[in-house]
Design an enzyme around this catalytic site. Sequence first.
Site, mmCIF file in Angstrom:
data_model
loop_
_atom_site.group_PDB
_atom_site.id
_atom_site.type_symbol
_atom_site.label_atom_id
_atom_site.label_comp_id
_atom_site.label_asym_id
_atom_site.label_seq_id
_atom_site.Cartn_x
_atom_site.Cartn_y
_atom_site.Cartn_z
ATOM 1 N N ASN A 15 0.700 -1.473 0.096
ATOM 2 C CA ASN A 15 -0.084 -0.095 0.109
ATOM 3 C C ASN A 15 0.837 1.182 -0.550
ATOM 4 O O ASN A 15 1.984 1.300 0.845
ATOM 5 C CB ASN A 15 -0.669 -0.269 1.394
ATOM 6 C CG ASN A 15 -2.159 0.757 0.851
ATOM 7 O OD1 ASN A 15 -1.733 2.390 1.542
ATOM 8 N ND2 ASN A 15 -2.830 1.093 2.151
ATOM 9 N N LYS A 18 0.285 3.796 2.773
ATOM 10 C CA LYS A 18 1.043 3.101 4.322
ATOM 11 C C LYS A 18 2.186 2.966 4.336
ATOM 12 O O LYS A 18 3.322 4.165 4.713
ATOM 13 C CB LYS A 18 0.750 1.759 4.264
ATOM 14 C CG LYS A 18 -0.406 1.128 5.028
ATOM 15 C CD LYS A 18 -0.216 -0.336 5.174
ATOM 16 C CE LYS A 18 -1.861 -0.443 5.968
ATOM 17 N NZ LYS A 18 -2.027 -1.636 6.215
ATOM 18 N N ASP A 75 -1.450 -3.535 10.843
ATOM 19 C CA ASP A 75 -2.799 -4.319 10.229
ATOM 20 C C ASP A 75 -3.517 -3.134 10.452
ATOM 21 O O ASP A 75 -3.277 -2.476 11.959
ATOM 22 C CB ASP A 75 -3.324 -5.751 10.136
ATOM 23 C CG ASP A 75 -4.771 -5.459 9.615
ATOM 24 O OD1 ASP A 75 -4.151 -5.725 8.018
ATOM 25 O OD2 ASP A 75 -6.021 -6.135 9.283
ATOM 26 N N SER A 76 -4.384 -2.417 9.830
ATOM 27 C CA SER A 76 -5.170 -1.401 10.601
ATOM 28 C C SER A 76 -6.677 -1.201 9.579
ATOM 29 O O SER A 76 -6.870 -1.665 9.054
ATOM 30 C CB SER A 76 -3.963 -0.193 10.228
ATOM 31 O OG SER A 76 -3.581 0.279 8.767
ATOM 32 N N TYR A 160 -9.354 6.590 3.862
ATOM 33 C CA TYR A 160 -10.448 7.012 5.057
ATOM 34 C C TYR A 160 -9.995 8.735 5.126
ATOM 35 O O TYR A 160 -11.097 9.485 5.486
ATOM 36 C CB TYR A 160 -11.365 6.346 5.443
ATOM 37 C CG TYR A 160 -11.883 4.964 5.291
ATOM 38 C CD1 TYR A 160 -13.120 4.881 4.781
ATOM 39 C CD2 TYR A 160 -11.624 3.730 5.008
ATOM 40 C CE1 TYR A 160 -14.030 3.872 4.343
ATOM 41 C CE2 TYR A 160 -11.376 2.212 5.210
ATOM 42 C CZ TYR A 160 -12.833 2.560 4.789
ATOM 43 O OH TYR A 160 -13.311 1.198 4.477
ATOM 44 N N LYS A 181 -0.544 14.251 10.257
ATOM 45 C CA LYS A 181 -0.778 13.084 10.558
ATOM 46 C C LYS A 181 0.339 12.221 11.348
ATOM 47 O O LYS A 181 -0.245 11.774 12.172
ATOM 48 C CB LYS A 181 -1.267 12.246 8.956
ATOM 49 C CG LYS A 181 -2.094 11.007 9.361
ATOM 50 C CD LYS A 181 -1.853 10.756 8.056
ATOM 51 C CE LYS A 181 -2.391 8.868 7.987
ATOM 52 N NZ LYS A 181 -3.375 8.628 7.299
ATOM 53 N N ARG A 187 -1.085 4.566 13.282
ATOM 54 C CA ARG A 187 0.251 4.297 13.023
ATOM 55 C C ARG A 187 1.291 4.758 13.385
ATOM 56 O O ARG A 187 2.364 4.341 14.270
ATOM 57 C CB ARG A 187 -0.050 4.993 11.309
ATOM 58 C CG ARG A 187 1.131 4.006 10.917
ATOM 59 C CD ARG A 187 0.783 3.891 9.208
ATOM 60 N NE ARG A 187 -0.572 3.054 8.666
ATOM 61 C CZ ARG A 187 -1.336 3.438 8.260
ATOM 62 N NH1 ARG A 187 -1.804 4.961 8.413
ATOM 63 N NH2 ARG A 187 -2.015 2.821 8.437
HETATM 64 P P1 IMP Z 1 -5.078 -3.202 5.232
HETATM 65 O O1 IMP Z 1 -3.823 -2.996 6.506
HETATM 66 O O2 IMP Z 1 -4.043 -3.937 3.945
HETATM 67 O O3 IMP Z 1 -6.093 -4.633 5.584
HETATM 68 O O4 IMP Z 1 -5.658 -2.291 5.179
HETATM 69 C C1 IMP Z 1 -6.502 -1.043 6.105
HETATM 70 C C2 IMP Z 1 -6.919 -0.149 5.422
HETATM 71 O O5 IMP Z 1 -8.075 0.833 5.934
HETATM 72 C C3 IMP Z 1 -6.849 0.869 4.387
HETATM 73 O O6 IMP Z 1 -6.679 0.196 3.441
HETATM 74 C C4 IMP Z 1 -7.661 1.944 4.369
HETATM 75 O O7 IMP Z 1 -8.576 1.901 3.651
HETATM 76 C C5 IMP Z 1 -7.982 1.755 5.840
HETATM 77 N N1 IMP Z 1 -7.235 2.544 7.089
HETATM 78 C C6 IMP Z 1 -5.841 2.460 7.922
HETATM 79 N N2 IMP Z 1 -5.316 3.343 7.946
HETATM 80 C C7 IMP Z 1 -5.752 4.291 7.280
HETATM 81 C C8 IMP Z 1 -5.402 5.808 7.511
HETATM 82 O O8 IMP Z 1 -4.452 5.885 8.283
HETATM 83 N N3 IMP Z 1 -5.819 6.501 6.940
HETATM 84 C C9 IMP Z 1 -6.642 6.062 5.896
HETATM 85 N N4 IMP Z 1 -7.763 4.843 5.962
HETATM 86 C C10 IMP Z 1 -6.717 3.976 6.974
#
Ligand code: IMP
Length: 203
Positions: A15, A18, A75-76, A160, A181, A187
């Site tokens: 990503n 990220k 993961d977030s 988001y 941020k 994060r």
């Molecule tokens: P994953 O950790 O790859 O499952 O993806 C986490 C998803 O949560 C991201 O694709 C975003 O949709 C959302 N997300 C997590 N952290 C953030 C952030 O810092 N800003 C905006 N969306 C976030």
Amino acid sequence: MKRDKYIEIAIASRNKGKIREIKSILSGKNIKRLTYLDFKSWPEIEESGSSYEENALKKAKIVANFTKKPTLAEDSGLEIDYLGGDPGVKSARYAGENSTDLENIKKVLNLMKNCPFEGRTARFRCVAVLYLPNGKFFMSQGKCEGKIDYSPHGESGFGYDPIFVPEGHSYTMAQIGIEEKNKISHRAKALKKIWRIVNIDIS
Ligand code: IMP
């Protein structure tokens, strides 16, 4: 303990949003930050877990075994009280398997169209894992409280960010910019905690 030499850490993510943030949070720390672009191939990882912890650990372990480097994964997700904690671990795929950030945002705003200002509370949550090639790992968490706006604002960040207004701010995450941020995000908080452990344990 202070390190004179830099260490290499692989960032287990594809990503771009990220990666940009993680690289910036880890800058100036004697860390060479490796990404999938530094390797000829990269493992495909299915995020099938039912918790942030499970997904973060899975990503970190697979990439550490592949790169043979200390590996950082996270993961977030976004948890919205009005939606019972959704989208949560499904944040990336909320509007469907390959959904875009905009489609996910539209789904949230549509589901929340009757939600009054007071009820729009939400938080970003992050679980970070640092996994060492010897199988030892460290885990930490961070969260960032805020509210869901009525429409998207701002161009910076990802996911988001355009609809999330952090507590104590009047602008969305996408309006305040990466520098601000990284002072307040879920994060940044999780990674700063991990860093305190790393400084002692991998020197
Ligand atoms: P994953 O950790 O790859 O499952 O993806 C986490 C998803 O949560 C991201 O694709 C975003 O949709 C959302 N997300 C997590 N952290 C953030 C952030 O810092 N800003 C905006 N969306 C976030």
